[in-house]
Design a protein around this motif. Structure first.
Motif, mmCIF file in Angstrom:
data_model
loop_
_atom_site.group_PDB
_atom_site.id
_atom_site.type_symbol
_atom_site.label_atom_id
_atom_site.label_comp_id
_atom_site.label_asym_id
_atom_site.label_seq_id
_atom_site.Cartn_x
_atom_site.Cartn_y
_atom_site.Cartn_z
ATOM 1 N N VAL A 60 0.824 -1.215 0.000
ATOM 2 C CA VAL A 60 0.000 0.000 0.000
ATOM 3 C C VAL A 60 0.855 1.261 0.000
ATOM 4 C CG1 VAL A 60 -1.983 -1.104 1.092
ATOM 5 C CG2 VAL A 60 -0.195 -0.117 2.526
ATOM 6 N N SER A 62 3.550 4.011 -1.911
ATOM 7 C CA SER A 62 3.758 4.563 -3.248
ATOM 8 C C SER A 62 4.986 3.921 -3.870
ATOM 9 C CB SER A 62 3.922 6.073 -3.181
ATOM 10 O OG SER A 62 5.081 6.422 -2.428
ATOM 11 N N ASP A 63 5.146 4.086 -5.159
ATOM 12 C CA ASP A 63 6.275 3.470 -5.854
ATOM 13 C C ASP A 63 7.596 4.023 -5.357
ATOM 14 O OD1 ASP A 63 7.543 1.837 -7.785
ATOM 15 O OD2 ASP A 63 7.758 3.580 -9.097
ATOM 16 N N GLU A 75 1.202 7.353 2.713
ATOM 17 C CA GLU A 75 -0.184 7.328 2.262
ATOM 18 C C GLU A 75 -0.566 5.885 1.949
ATOM 19 O OE1 GLU A 75 -0.671 9.850 -1.080
ATOM 20 O OE2 GLU A 75 -0.144 11.700 -0.008
ATOM 21 N N TRP A 76 -1.821 5.572 2.252
ATOM 22 C CA TRP A 76 -2.306 4.208 2.018
ATOM 23 C C TRP A 76 -2.881 4.150 0.606
ATOM 24 C CZ3 TRP A 76 -1.951 0.376 5.866
ATOM 25 C CH2 TRP A 76 -1.442 0.831 7.082
ATOM 26 N N ASN A 77 -2.091 3.610 -0.304
ATOM 27 C CA ASN A 77 -2.473 3.544 -1.718
ATOM 28 C C ASN A 77 -3.198 2.219 -2.002
ATOM 29 O OD1 ASN A 77 -0.977 6.016 -3.075
ATOM 30 N ND2 ASN A 77 0.478 5.087 -1.650
ATOM 31 N N TRP A 78 -4.489 2.187 -1.659
ATOM 32 C CA TRP A 78 -5.282 0.990 -1.929
ATOM 33 C C TRP A 78 -5.498 0.768 -3.421
ATOM 34 C CZ3 TRP A 78 -5.555 -1.881 2.228
ATOM 35 C CH2 TRP A 78 -5.552 -1.277 3.488
ATOM 36 N N SER A 79 -5.238 1.806 -4.186
ATOM 37 C CA SER A 79 -5.413 1.678 -5.637
ATOM 38 C C SER A 79 -4.401 0.720 -6.255
ATOM 39 C CB SER A 79 -5.301 3.050 -6.305
ATOM 40 O OG SER A 79 -4.030 3.643 -6.041
ATOM 41 N N ASN A 80 -3.348 0.356 -5.494
ATOM 42 C CA ASN A 80 -2.373 -0.596 -6.023
ATOM 43 C C ASN A 80 -3.035 -1.933 -6.351
ATOM 44 O OD1 ASN A 80 -0.354 1.292 -5.739
ATOM 45 N ND2 ASN A 80 0.363 0.501 -3.774
ATOM 46 N N THR A 83 -4.872 -1.601 -9.552
ATOM 47 C CA THR A 83 -3.922 -1.610 -10.661
ATOM 48 C C THR A 83 -3.500 -3.031 -11.013
ATOM 49 O OG1 THR A 83 -3.092 0.573 -9.986
ATOM 50 C CG2 THR A 83 -1.690 -0.737 -11.448
ATOM 51 N N ASN A 266 5.809 -2.153 -4.958
ATOM 52 C CA ASN A 266 4.488 -2.040 -4.341
ATOM 53 C C ASN A 266 3.455 -2.883 -5.089
ATOM 54 O OD1 ASN A 266 4.764 -0.377 -6.568
ATOM 55 N ND2 ASN A 266 3.400 1.206 -5.784
#
Length: 301
Positions: A60, A62-63, A75-80, A83, A266
């Protein structure tokens, strides 16, 4: 002999400190033992859990933050995960993995149960030799026969670029599954089988009506072992399906998240969690029968 009487309103004298010493030492010993056992258990639990926590936290990030040395995501990048799901071919890899693991498990169980029953209950000449041959095949590394097997499947049967060269052989038995089931079937009392035969059951009906219901824990253990093997298999799909992306499995498809110059860690970790999720869920719901099947599998010969 003299006796001591207590006056009204008086209480007995407390026991001497020497009398309480052994009891206190025993309590301290039990307490220290409890602390030591639970400390080892907590350490072992952390040893197995922390890698999953690390994979989840990295998935979760970022790259730019992934594998940067920082353990907590900014930041919690749930969009990974979205993707990963939208990666071309990812859903096809899921279908191929389910096909490979599902059919492979079904074929292995259906072929191993009759052979294990015959080796466990039938008395025939060469029975011990047959069991030795089964065990000896477990000692043969698959890399030894990969070239002749590939030539047969690719040049003679023209099935390269698919998962069928990995699925079809499982319909002819697996040495480890046969051995494990045979050991489990030896623990079933002979009286049940003899009573079924007295009632007029043949060998096939005895197997289906008596032996299989009693051997459910062992069969479940074999099925789980085979499912996990097929789901995590990387070597087989690499040999037979590498040239056809439409036949890739999840374990082999993870390679696509690596480029020639960099790795999207990620996204790789998010895909890894999605690959591990079915295995963890299956084991969570089937762990009782799995542990029972492995525990009850004896070493009778």
């Amino acid at each position: 002999m003299t006796t001591t009487t207590l006056r009204p309103g008086t209480t007995p004298a407390p026991a001497a400190a020497g009398d309480r010493g052994p009891a206190l030492r025993a309590r301290r010993k039990r307490l220290l033992h409890w602390i030591a056992v639970h400390a080892v258990a907590v350490a072992a639990a952390l040893f197995f859990v922390l890698p999953f926590v690390f994979v989840f936290l990295t998935s979760v990030m970022s790259d730019g933050q992934a594998m940067s040395g920082e353990l907590w995501p900014h930041e919690w990048n749930w969009s990974n995960y979205a993707t990963v799901f939208h990666t071309p071919g990812f859903l096809d890899w899921w279908k191929n993995s389910l096909l490979y693991a599902g059919l492979g498990t079904l074929f292995t169980v259906c072929s191993a149960v009759p052979v294990a029953y015959a080796l466990a209950r039938f008395r025939f000449r060469g029975r011990r030799t047959a069991m030795i041959l089964v065990i000896s095949t477990m000692m043969l590394p698959p890399q030894v026969i990969v070239i002749p097997m590939y030539l047969v499947w690719a040049q003679q049967l023209h099935l390269s670029g698919s998962l069928w060269p990995l699925i079809i052989p499982m319909a002819f038995g697996d040495a480890y599954s046969i051995f494990l089931l045979r050991q489990f079937l030896l623990t079933i009392p002979q009286e049940y089988i003899e009573s079924a035969k007295v009632d007029g059951c043949g060998e096939l009906r005895t197997l289906l009506k008596i032996v299989v219901p009693m051997a459910k824990p062992g069969i479940a253990a074999v099925a789980l072992f085979q499912f996990f093997y097929c789901w995590n298999d990387y070597f087989g799909p690499q040999i037979y399906a590498a040239q056809n992306p439409g036949a890739w499995t999840l374990s082999y498809g993870l390679e696509s998240f690596k480029s020639a110059h960099s790795v999207d860690w990620n996204l790789t970790m998010a895909a890894t969690l999605l690959v591990m999720a079915p295995v963890i869920i299956v084991f969570f719901f089937a762990q009782k029968v799995f542990v029972e099947g492995v525990t009850l599998t004896g070493v009778k010969g």
